[in-house]
Motif scaffolding. Sequence first.
Motif, short mmCIF file in Angstrom:
data_model
loop_
_atom_site.label_atom_id
_atom_site.label_comp_id
_atom_site.label_asym_id
_atom_site.label_seq_id
_atom_site.Cartn_x
_atom_site.Cartn_y
_atom_site.Cartn_z
N PRO A 1 43.55 36.90 41.21
CA PRO A 1 43.22 37.49 39.98
C PRO A 1 43.14 36.52 38.69
O PRO A 1 42.75 37.05 37.86
N MET A 2 44.03 35.55 38.74
CA MET A 2 43.99 34.71 37.77
C MET A 2 42.50 33.97 37.51
O MET A 2 42.26 33.43 36.42
N LEU A 3 41.93 33.94 38.53
CA LEU A 3 40.56 33.41 38.46
C LEU A 3 39.42 34.20 38.60
O LEU A 3 38.08 34.01 38.52
N ALA A 4 39.66 35.37 38.40
CA ALA A 4 38.84 36.53 38.66
C ALA A 4 37.99 36.96 37.37
O ALA A 4 38.77 37.26 36.38
N THR A 5 36.96 37.20 37.31
CA THR A 5 36.29 37.63 35.90
C THR A 5 35.20 38.45 36.15
O THR A 5 34.64 38.79 37.09
N SER A 6 35.05 39.59 35.13
CA SER A 6 33.98 40.57 35.11
C SER A 6 32.82 40.33 34.57
O SER A 6 31.87 41.21 34.32
N ALA B 1 55.15 36.70 39.54
CA ALA B 1 54.75 35.79 38.24
C ALA B 1 53.38 35.87 37.56
O ALA B 1 53.33 35.99 36.34
N GLU B 2 52.49 36.07 38.55
CA GLU B 2 51.00 36.38 37.76
C GLU B 2 50.94 37.48 37.03
O GLU B 2 50.42 37.60 36.13
N VAL B 3 51.84 38.54 37.57
CA VAL B 3 51.77 39.91 36.88
C VAL B 3 52.06 39.82 35.32
O VAL B 3 51.62 40.12 34.42
N VAL B 4 53.24 38.87 35.36
CA VAL B 4 53.77 38.52 34.00
C VAL B 4 52.76 37.59 33.09
O VAL B 4 52.58 38.12 31.95
N GLN B 5 52.39 36.72 33.81
CA GLN B 5 51.12 35.90 32.96
C GLN B 5 49.99 37.00 32.62
O GLN B 5 49.56 36.58 31.48
N LEU B 6 49.56 37.85 33.32
CA LEU B 6 48.37 38.65 33.06
C LEU B 6 48.77 39.65 31.98
O LEU B 6 48.05 39.69 31.08
#
Length: 374
Positions: free
Chosen positions: A106-111, A217-222
Amino acid sequence: MNILIAPNAFKNSLDAQGVAAAIASGLKQSKLDCNCRLFPVGDGGDGTGDLLIKHLGGELINVAVHDAYGHQITAAFGLVDNGQTAVIEMAAASGLRLLDAGDLHPMLATSTGTGELIEAALDKGVNKIIIGMGGSATVDGGAGILNALGINFLAGDGAILKPVPEALINLKQIDTTGLDKRILDCEIIVLCDVDSTLLGDRGAAAVFGPQKGATGAEVVQLDRMLTNFAAIALQQTGKDMTTIKHSGTAGGAAAGLFAFINAKLVSGADSFLNLTGFDAALQNTDLVITGEGSIDEQTLQGKAPAVVASRAKKRNIKVVGLAGIVPSEPIRALNQYFDILLAINKNTDDLQTALKNTRENLEHTALQLGNSLA
């Protein structure tokens, strides 16, 4: 007996059209003398756009777009109302269903792909766009969509950032000078299937990030990225993305479209039923059968079966709810909407078996219901 069969999809197992067909098949095999009308419904979740296009007799337009990881694919949107309105399914371009479930980032996913569908719709001369946002693979606040429409996201040194969360963590400014002005003359309606907020413990990252592959950790970043995105948007537009209802829909994409292209965020189920003439379909109906994967108190928070049931009850029509899971004990709030709640799964079924056998279990339960009604 005239029966209106109006279920939502059973998530991860059977779409709404398939659910309705299975129920009708079971009833026709029963002893009940009945006339069944199929009216599959959606609430903004994955599949809602496709259903709308079918209900409204729309024309499908194929477009070369990019999926959430930038791979070129072909996706379609629908044209209805004599070509004046486009119906777009976000999942068709930016959906989880297009990706390998074991390889989500998800850190690399775009709409972006959804924005490319919007651009293609504008090229067709539409003046209204309806977007079903369920099933997205992204938590980018709609940055990809906005980027496809001409908005750039800048770092502190003015460098243009990719519209992906990993890069947007460094966002300092949003440049709207290149925005396709046609979008501002177009009515944008986002059908939302959740009430979640943009930020915090009940926000887009915390609630839906893990479903899209995010680690703790990614949830926090997002969440941090969305917090910064919202603060900059508020400063530049005067619109607070964090307080608007439905702002957490599709990884915050609904919020981004609200702030930058004046999108209207609406209850998906109510809007779907209004657009498809559901109330007229209730005329001369003796019984409504609805359902989805699980029916519980959360169903009453704008989910399609509750909205279907509410409209039926206003006309004193009996309602049966079918689901994979229903409460083991009666719940007064649900009893106000559903006269009967039936679980379609056998008590011995594990989740994977239940999902695999959804069609068969629906048909069998409908057969038993029909015999009971007879």
